[in-house]
Design a protein around this motif. Structure first.
Motif, PDB file in Angstrom:
ATOM      1  N   ARG A 662       0.831  -1.208   0.000  1.00 49.31           N
ATOM      2  CA  ARG A 662       0.000   0.000   0.000  1.00 49.31           C
ATOM      3  C   ARG A 662       0.863   1.255   0.000  1.00 49.31           C
ATOM      4  O   ARG A 662       0.601   2.214  -0.737  1.00 49.31           O
ATOM      5  CB  ARG A 662      -0.938  -0.024   1.207  1.00 49.31           C
ATOM      6  N   ARG A 663       1.928   1.247   0.803  1.00 47.80           N
ATOM      7  CA  ARG A 663       2.796   2.426   0.877  1.00 47.80           C
ATOM      8  C   ARG A 663       3.566   2.648  -0.423  1.00 47.80           C
ATOM      9  O   ARG A 663       3.998   3.779  -0.713  1.00 47.80           O
ATOM     10  CB  ARG A 663       3.775   2.279   2.046  1.00 47.80           C
ATOM     11  N   ASP A 668      -4.809  -1.691  -2.029  1.00 44.35           N
ATOM     12  CA  ASP A 668      -5.037  -1.810  -0.590  1.00 44.35           C
ATOM     13  C   ASP A 668      -5.825  -3.092  -0.341  1.00 44.35           C
ATOM     14  O   ASP A 668      -7.010  -3.168  -0.640  1.00 44.35           O
ATOM     15  CB  ASP A 668      -5.805  -0.588  -0.075  1.00 44.35           C
ATOM     16  N   TYR A 669      -5.150  -4.095   0.196  1.00 45.64           N
ATOM     17  CA  TYR A 669      -5.804  -5.383   0.414  1.00 45.64           C
ATOM     18  C   TYR A 669      -6.663  -5.395   1.672  1.00 45.64           C
ATOM     19  O   TYR A 669      -7.244  -6.421   2.013  1.00 45.64           O
ATOM     20  CB  TYR A 669      -4.747  -6.490   0.477  1.00 45.64           C
ATOM     21  N   ARG A 670      -6.775  -4.258   2.328  1.00 51.04           N
ATOM     22  CA  ARG A 670      -7.655  -4.139   3.490  1.00 51.04           C
ATOM     23  C   ARG A 670      -8.908  -3.329   3.166  1.00 51.04           C
ATOM     24  O   ARG A 670      -9.619  -2.891   4.072  1.00 51.04           O
ATOM     25  CB  ARG A 670      -6.923  -3.458   4.649  1.00 51.04           C
ATOM     26  N   ASP A 671      -9.182  -3.136   1.885  1.00 54.52           N
ATOM     27  CA  ASP A 671     -10.288  -2.243   1.557  1.00 54.52           C
ATOM     28  C   ASP A 671     -11.651  -2.814   1.957  1.00 54.52           C
ATOM     29  O   ASP A 671     -12.634  -2.083   1.936  1.00 54.52           O
ATOM     30  CB  ASP A 671     -10.278  -1.904   0.064  1.00 54.52           C
TER      31      ASP A 671
END
Length: 777
Positions: A662-663, A668-671
């Protein structure tokens, strides 16, 4: 559809009746009438419904494993599913019994699986009848009322003659009689049967007791002899509802066995203390003696057990129990064997070896003999690795299954490398070379060859085997002495690809190409048994198929197993397909083919895996090897440690890798709130990034793979302690056997993937994995 078939038969077999019509019209009438009947029935076939769905739609839903239309239907109409196929109801029953169906928790549905299995008894397939009966029996016996038994009794009675001899069905009939309280009929059913099944024996004994017969001695023998299985547990629950037919000692001994079976050792020992006062039961039933030994082993009463077993052995040795020689030998084996296990548990290793050595002299069969030898060698190895070799010379001719000792020889190799006892490899190798354990033979031959090249073993010593002349094959005497050992590895059929490919690197050769074709053709198997297995895929129950196949794989020919492996693969059951192909490829009569390798090393999720490999600059063969080793391509698999999914990531590791991606501007796999590691589109990129992360920090891809399994911190510590050891010998020294074997498995898989799909030789893949930067296609 039946009407359609009948109309066709009528058309073909029509006999012209007498008629008053003119001859010309009379000839046309039969054909016109039959054609009319055919068209009517064709329309009726198209209109057939199953639980208010068109036949084709119901069949397709079932094929997809969607049984909502069954769960929502009137149970009285459940037999309509037979319109799809007479056997379809069995597979629907499996689906209805699954936790996902929720029938166990829904008061209106708990009988549904039983109704489906009951309908399957009408299948023309005896295999379906048998398996449906096996599923029905516990449902009938454990039901809260007699409704199911009453429902199935008339059909079983009517068809009993045709079902006689069908395994499972006769037991179901006995279970129905038992549930309905018809104990005299039940007793009569089994009275003349020789060697009934465990279920049949349990039903006969409990039914006879309820009918007023005295079957206590036979029931005691049933409980105290042999392993405890499902019928024993049911019978134990039933007998506790009745006035006990046993003495207090007998009842306590039975209860103790069941406690030990569920690992409640303290509870088991508490029960056993009652029959211990008389002791005779333990001499009459050796299985009971084994359970007592386990209870002593895993409780704080181990010292008491050793003392008791020693006293009993002395009494038997002096002839105080009046046993035959065979009976005395069997009991004395268990006393010494379980005494050894107790002492090993208490870390009294010297005494434990003495007990196992004594037990060995009484071992009743080869398996028990191997167990004694394994313990003797294992305990000695922990204490003094060098002392194992003289013991090997003594015991290797006595053991039965060479493969039983593969893990022990692996541990011995580790200890010898760590302690620098390189010459000991030369002492062990001639002992194991004639045996059947190709894995150990290849391992030791490869290590000797590498030790010669590194100068750990003098070349002159390595050339002293009888069939090695030791004569130089070139100017380099080390190479000349090492080459014969590498040749043994390369030609060892049972050697893992790992060692064969490594040996090929040092020989400067390639592993011979794998044949493309399979001798004997590719005829599709047929028969009732094959139809039974294919039904799992036709009717949406593929996830249950392997559990039925596994117990009988050893009885099936390679051609049928290969066909089933392909069927599992087409259904996306990759892990099951790999297990099947691995099973038949391990057979003695098997001949390797490319087709089988492709089944054993498939390429599912190819877009995801190759795309992730390219993005992270990883060779796809290594990533495929890792995923196959970690999960066998089962997306939702989880480990006891908490690792999840295809690349078996821990949640914390996944969080860290997701944050890095993500950085860097990636997705973003936490979306969705949290990381779904059971989703391949999330798991594979995160696992690939983690492997890349490790490869950037370790000295070679091989060490990165080992760190993937064992942890980067531990790998770094282990490697720092042995910096001088070559990269291919260092993995042999890792203290955790799972991690030690993990590197070999991934590398072997990667070598095969490189060979099958990426135009590489196996030895090239192996060589690449031991260098810092691996070429990426």
């Amino acid at each position: 559809m039946p009407g359609l078939i009948i109309s066709v038969i009528q058309t073909v077999s029509y006999r012209e009746p007498r008629s008053v019509f003119r001859p010309g019209i009379r000839k046309r009438v039969p054909l016109l009438v039959s054609l009319f009947v055919f068209i009517v029935n064709l329309g009726a076939c198209r209109a057939i419904s199953v639980l208010d769905l068109p036949l084709e739609e119901a069949a397709e839903r079932l094929r997809q494993g969607d049984i909502a239309f069954i769960l929502n239907a009137d149970p009285r109409r459940i037999e309509e599913l037979r319109r799809i196929h007479p056997s379809a109801v069995f597979y629907a029953g499996l689906l209805a019994q699954s936790p996902e169906a929720g029938t166990a928790d829904n008061p209106g549905l708990p009988r549904l699986p039983a109704l489906l299995f009951g309908a399957a008894l009408e299948s023309p397939s005896r295999k379906i009848q048998e398996e449906a009966a096996v599923k029905l029996l516990p449902l009938v016996l454990e039901g809260e009322d007699t409704g199911l038994a009453e429902r199935f009794l008339p059909g079983l009675q009517k068809r009993r003659a045709s079902l006689a001899g069908t395994p499972g069905v006769e037991e179901l009939y006995g279970g129905v009689l038992y549930t309905l309280g018809r104990f005299d009929e039940l007793s009569e059913q089994y009275r003349d049967r020789n060697d009934p099944s465990p279920w049949g024996r349990a039903l006969f004994l409990l039914g006879s007791i309820r009918a007023g017969e005295n079957r206590s001695p036979e029931l005691l023998d049933f409980f105290l002899s042999g392993p405890l299985e499902g019928p024993h547990h049911w019978a134990f629950r039933e007998i506790r509802k009745l006035p006990s037919p046993f003495s207090s000692s007998e009842a306590a001994a039975i209860a103790g066995r069941f406690s030990v079976a569920r690992f409640a050792y303290d509870e088991g020992l508490k029960h056993f203390r009652i029959p211990l006062e008389g002791q005779s039961l333990f001499f009459a039933y050796p299985e009971l003696l084994a359970d007592l030994g386990k209870a002593f082993q895993y409780t704080a009463a181990g010292e008491e057990g050793i003392k008791l077993f020693s006293e009993w052995d002395e009494r038997i040795r002096s002839g105080g129990e009046g046993l035959t020689t065979a009976e005395a030998g069997n009991i004395r084996f268990r006393l010494w064997y379980y005494g050894g296990r107790i002492l090993r548990q208490r870390e009294q290793y010297g005494e434990a070896v003495r007990f196992f050595t004594r037990a060995l002299s009484f071992a009743p069969d080869p398996l028990q003999r191997d167990a004694c030898i394994w313990y003797i060698l294992e305990i000695t190895l922990e204490d003094d690795p060098g002392a194992v070799i003289p013991l090997l010379k003594t015991y290797i001719t006595l053991w039965h299954e060479d493969e039983y000792f593969t893990d022990l020889l692996d541990q011995l190799a580790r200890e010898l490398i760590l302690s620098g006892q390189w010459d000991s490899f030369l002492a062990v190798f001639p002992l194991i070379r004639p045996g059947t354990d190709g894995i150990s033979r290849a391992k030791y031959a490869y290590i000797i060859g590498r030790a010669v090249l590194e100068g750990y073993i003098p070349a002159a010593k390595a050339g002293n085997l009888p069939d090695f002349s030791g004569a130089p094959l070139g100017s380099d005497y080390k190479t000349a002495a090492a080459r014969p050992y590498f040749r043994i590895v390369l030609e060892e059929k049972k050697a893992p690809f790992y060692y064969r490919a490594l040996a090929a690197v040092y020989l400067g050769e390639e592993i011979p190409p794998i044949p493309e074709e399979i001798s004997g053709g590719t005829r599709t198997p047929s028969g009732e048994g094959m139809d039974f297995f294919l039904g799992f895929f036709t009717y949406g129950a593929a996830s249950y198929a392997f559990s039925y196949l596994a117990p009988v794989m050893g009885d099936l020919p390679i051609g049928e197993l290969r066909f089933l492996a392909e069927t599992f693969a087409k259904a996306g059951r990759w892990g099951d397909s790999i297990r099947i192909s691995a099973h038949y490829m391990a057979r003695e009569d098997y001949r390797l083919s490319r087709r089988d390798l492709e089944l054993a090393y498939p390429r599912p999720f190819i877009g995801l895996i190759e795309g992730s490999a390219r993005k992270e600059r990883l060779p796809p063969e290594i990533l495929y090897g890792l995923i196959r080793t970690e999960s066998a391509f089962i997306p939702d698999i989880g480990s006891r440690a908490g690792a999840i999914g295809l690349t078996q990531l821990m949640a914390a590791t996944a969080e860290e890798m997701a944050g890095r991606i993500r950085r860097e501007g990636g997705p973003d796999y936490r979306d969705q709130g949290e990381i779904d590691l059971r989703n391949p589109e999330i798991n594979i990129p995160l696992g690939t990034r983690y492997l890349r992360y490790l490869m950037d920090r370790m000295e070679s891809p091989m060490l990165a793979l080992l760190a993937y399994n064992g942890g980067m911190g531990r790998l770094s510590r282990w490697r720092t302690a042995l910096p001088e050891l070559p990269g291919d010998l260092f993995p042999e020294t890792i203290e955790v056997s799972e991690t030690r074997d993990y590197g070999r498995k991934v590398l072997s898989s990667a070598a095969v993937y490189g060979y099958l799909y990426y135009g590489m030789t196996m030895e090239a893949v192996v060589a690449d994995i031991f260098i810092k930067e691996v070429p990426v296609p």
